[in-house]
Scaffold this active site. Structure first.
Site, PDB file in Angstrom:
ATOM      1  N   TYR A  71      -1.521  -1.577  10.048  1.00  0.00           N
ATOM      2  CA  TYR A  71      -1.640  -1.945   8.630  1.00  0.00           C
ATOM      3  C   TYR A  71      -0.452  -1.417   7.826  1.00  0.00           C
ATOM      4  O   TYR A  71       0.184  -2.161   7.072  1.00  0.00           O
ATOM      5  CB  TYR A  71      -2.954  -1.367   8.097  1.00  0.00           C
ATOM      6  CG  TYR A  71      -3.156  -1.484   6.605  1.00  0.00           C
ATOM      7  CD1 TYR A  71      -3.625  -2.664   6.032  1.00  0.00           C
ATOM      8  CD2 TYR A  71      -2.913  -0.394   5.766  1.00  0.00           C
ATOM      9  CE1 TYR A  71      -3.832  -2.761   4.659  1.00  0.00           C
ATOM     10  CE2 TYR A  71      -3.118  -0.479   4.395  1.00  0.00           C
ATOM     11  CZ  TYR A  71      -3.576  -1.663   3.845  1.00  0.00           C
ATOM     12  OH  TYR A  71      -3.778  -1.756   2.487  1.00  0.00           O
TER      13      TYR A  71
ATOM     14  N   SER B 218       0.857  -1.195   0.000  1.00  0.00           N
ATOM     15  CA  SER B 218       0.000   0.000   0.000  1.00  0.00           C
ATOM     16  C   SER B 218       0.881   1.228   0.000  1.00  0.00           C
ATOM     17  O   SER B 218       1.984   1.203   0.574  1.00  0.00           O
ATOM     18  CB  SER B 218      -0.866   0.012   1.260  1.00  0.00           C
ATOM     19  OG  SER B 218      -1.462   1.303   1.439  1.00  0.00           O
TER      20      SER B 218
HETATM   21  N1  LIG Z   1      -8.617  -0.816  -1.984  1.00  0.00           N
HETATM   22  C1  LIG Z   1      -7.665   0.040  -1.644  1.00  0.00           C
HETATM   23  O1  LIG Z   1      -7.878   1.252  -1.603  1.00  0.00           O
HETATM   24  C2  LIG Z   1      -6.276  -0.465  -1.331  1.00  0.00           C
HETATM   25  C3  LIG Z   1      -5.255   0.473  -1.155  1.00  0.00           C
HETATM   26  C4  LIG Z   1      -3.961   0.048  -0.884  1.00  0.00           C
HETATM   27  C5  LIG Z   1      -3.706  -1.304  -0.774  1.00  0.00           C
HETATM   28  N2  LIG Z   1      -4.726  -2.208  -0.924  1.00  0.00           N
HETATM   29  C6  LIG Z   1      -4.384  -3.622  -0.769  1.00  0.00           C
HETATM   30  O2  LIG Z   1      -4.917  -4.352  -1.868  1.00  0.00           O
HETATM   31  C7  LIG Z   1      -5.237  -5.677  -1.434  1.00  0.00           C
HETATM   32  C8  LIG Z   1      -6.667  -6.005  -1.809  1.00  0.00           C
HETATM   33  O3  LIG Z   1      -7.504  -5.060  -1.162  1.00  0.00           O
HETATM   34  P1  LIG Z   1      -9.035  -4.834  -1.620  1.00  0.00           P
HETATM   35  O4  LIG Z   1      -9.336  -3.430  -1.330  1.00  0.00           O
HETATM   36  O5  LIG Z   1      -9.258  -5.400  -2.952  1.00  0.00           O
HETATM   37  O6  LIG Z   1      -9.782  -5.722  -0.506  1.00  0.00           O
HETATM   38  P2  LIG Z   1     -11.246  -6.351  -0.510  1.00  0.00           P
HETATM   39  O7  LIG Z   1     -11.698  -6.302   0.918  1.00  0.00           O
HETATM   40  O8  LIG Z   1     -12.108  -5.773  -1.560  1.00  0.00           O
HETATM   41  O9  LIG Z   1     -10.935  -7.878  -0.887  1.00  0.00           O
HETATM   42  C9  LIG Z   1     -10.104  -8.634  -0.060  1.00  0.00           C
HETATM   43  C10 LIG Z   1     -10.335 -10.110  -0.326  1.00  0.00           C
HETATM   44  O10 LIG Z   1      -9.508 -10.843   0.586  1.00  0.00           O
HETATM   45  C11 LIG Z   1     -10.271 -11.855   1.222  1.00  0.00           C
HETATM   46  N3  LIG Z   1      -9.718 -12.131   2.549  1.00  0.00           N
HETATM   47  C12 LIG Z   1      -9.789 -11.345   3.647  1.00  0.00           C
HETATM   48  N4  LIG Z   1      -9.201 -11.946   4.688  1.00  0.00           N
HETATM   49  C13 LIG Z   1      -8.725 -13.132   4.235  1.00  0.00           C
HETATM   50  C14 LIG Z   1      -8.015 -14.210   4.849  1.00  0.00           C
HETATM   51  N5  LIG Z   1      -7.685 -14.196   6.142  1.00  0.00           N
HETATM   52  N6  LIG Z   1      -7.699 -15.281   4.084  1.00  0.00           N
HETATM   53  C15 LIG Z   1      -8.035 -15.311   2.772  1.00  0.00           C
HETATM   54  N7  LIG Z   1      -8.723 -14.331   2.144  1.00  0.00           N
HETATM   55  C16 LIG Z   1      -9.062 -13.254   2.874  1.00  0.00           C
HETATM   56  C17 LIG Z   1     -11.685 -11.296   1.271  1.00  0.00           C
HETATM   57  O11 LIG Z   1     -12.660 -12.312   1.414  1.00  0.00           O
HETATM   58  C18 LIG Z   1     -11.766 -10.552  -0.064  1.00  0.00           C
HETATM   59  O12 LIG Z   1     -12.226 -11.393  -1.109  1.00  0.00           O
HETATM   60  C19 LIG Z   1      -4.944  -5.710   0.060  1.00  0.00           C
HETATM   61  O13 LIG Z   1      -3.657  -6.241   0.277  1.00  0.00           O
HETATM   62  C20 LIG Z   1      -4.971  -4.255   0.467  1.00  0.00           C
HETATM   63  O14 LIG Z   1      -4.195  -3.990   1.601  1.00  0.00           O
HETATM   64  C21 LIG Z   1      -5.991  -1.821  -1.193  1.00  0.00           C
END
Ligand SMILES: NC(=O)c1ccc[n+]([C@@H]2O[C@H](COP(=O)([O-])OP(=O)(O)OC[C@H]3O[C@@H](n4cnc5c(N)ncnc54)[C@H](O)[C@@H]3O)[C@@H](O)[C@H]2O)c1
Length: 269
Positions: free
Chosen positions: A160, A147
């Site tokens: 985080y 991130s």
């Molecule tokens: N969306 C953002 O703004 C953003 C920004 C920076 C980084 N990220 C990173 O991108 C990645 C994806 O984020 P996102 O926003 O798509 O999340 P999201 O919540 O939309 O999707 C996350 C997925 O991970 C699964 N998950 C959660 N806990 C789990 C576990 N213990 N075991 C297996 N699966 C699990 C959930 O069921 C879900 O399908 C993450 O690493 C997040 O930190 C996201």
């Protein structure tokens, strides 16, 4: 040749957290580029629904907090496809309830800190460790999602953001230790990305604040991050390893206070 280079034909990719948000966008894109994808997620029903919509994809249950579950997931994928070329470590401990507990460290519960590190850092490490023998065999690669919050200090999410910084360093360690074996490892740092979950949780005020720091004309979409992941996972990135690709619309690239500068200088900057 240029466009052929970003195809993923013949590759088998595991995407953790592949059932939703950025992971689902990556699963769709990788499948469209010719990869066979294993969608590994705690939300197994959603993973199955997505897998059924993609050619030669499977859904595999995964709880990243549980070592046995990670090992079983990796074994199931290798067993099903007979190889593994790409691991996208995308899942993380997320959600409004988690974010609410994750402020500055003086006010943070130890349990929240431990759980964040258990899922994000320990879970990613175990997934990489379980994947490496397969990666060696296929000369494969790992893409870790971190991130842009891991790059600068902030008022929010100390657990985080520091866990994601740990994954950046883990990325470099893996690249250093396994590069000579033909294995690459890189990281992608999204900024605020408009996943379905985030659209729901985003307050208009917070969205405005992030938009003001973005150098593009819009916030990122899951498909934008999927493109960066698919690029690093592809042979087009064959000489790139141990690197962090920041895909945040330029948010973390500029001096602090750009929103105020824009207001001061008007629309000409
Ligand atoms: N969306 C953002 O703004 C953003 C920004 C920076 C980084 N990220 C990173 O991108 C990645 C994806 O984020 P996102 O926003 O798509 O999340 P999201 O919540 O939309 O999707 C996350 C997925 O991970 C699964 N998950 C959660 N806990 C789990 C576990 N213990 N075991 C297996 N699966 C699990 C959930 O069921 C879900 O399908 C993450 O690493 C997040 O930190 C996201």
């Amino acid at each position: 040749m240029a466009s052929d280079a970003i195809r993923l034909d013949g590759k088998v990719a595991v995407i953790t957290g592949g059932a939703g948000g950025i992971g689902a966008a990556t699963a769709r894109l990788m499948a469209a580029r010719g990869a066979r994808v294993a969608i590994a997620d705690i939300a197994i029903d959603a993973a199955r629904t997505l897998a059924e919509s993609l050619p030669d994809a499977i859904a595999v249950p995964l709880d990243l907090e549980n070592e046995a579950s990670i090992q079983a997931m990796m074994a199931a994928v290798a067993d099903h496809y007979g190889r593994l070329d790409i691991l996208h470590n995308n899942a993380a401990l997320l959600g409004p309830d988690i974010a609410q507990q994750d402020g500055d460290i003086e006010h943070m519960g130890t349990a929240l800190w431990d759980r964040t590190y258990a899922v994000n850092v320990r879970g990613t490490m175990i997934a990489c460790r379980a994947a490496l023998p397969h990666m060696r065999a296929s000369k494969g690669n790992i893409v870790n999602t971190v991130s842009n919050l891991a790059l600068q200090g902030h008022l929010i999410q100390a657990a985080y953001s520091s866990s994601k910084a740990a994954i950046i360093q883990m990325t470099r360690s893996i690249a250093a230790s396994h590069g000579a074996q033909g294995v690459r490892c890189n990281a992608v740092a999204p900024g605020m990305t408009l996943t379905p979950a985030l659209r729901e949780a985003f307050s208009p005020l917070l969205r405005q604040a992030v938009e003001a720091e973005t150098l593009r004309d819009r916030l990122g979409e899951p498909e934008d991050i999927a493109e960066a992941v698919a690029f690093l996972a592809s042979d087009a990135a064959r000489n790139i390893t141990g690197q962090l690709l920041v895909a945040d619309g330029g948010c973390a690239s500029h001096v602090p206070g750009i929103a105020q500068f824009r207001a001061f200088f008007g629309e000409h900057v």
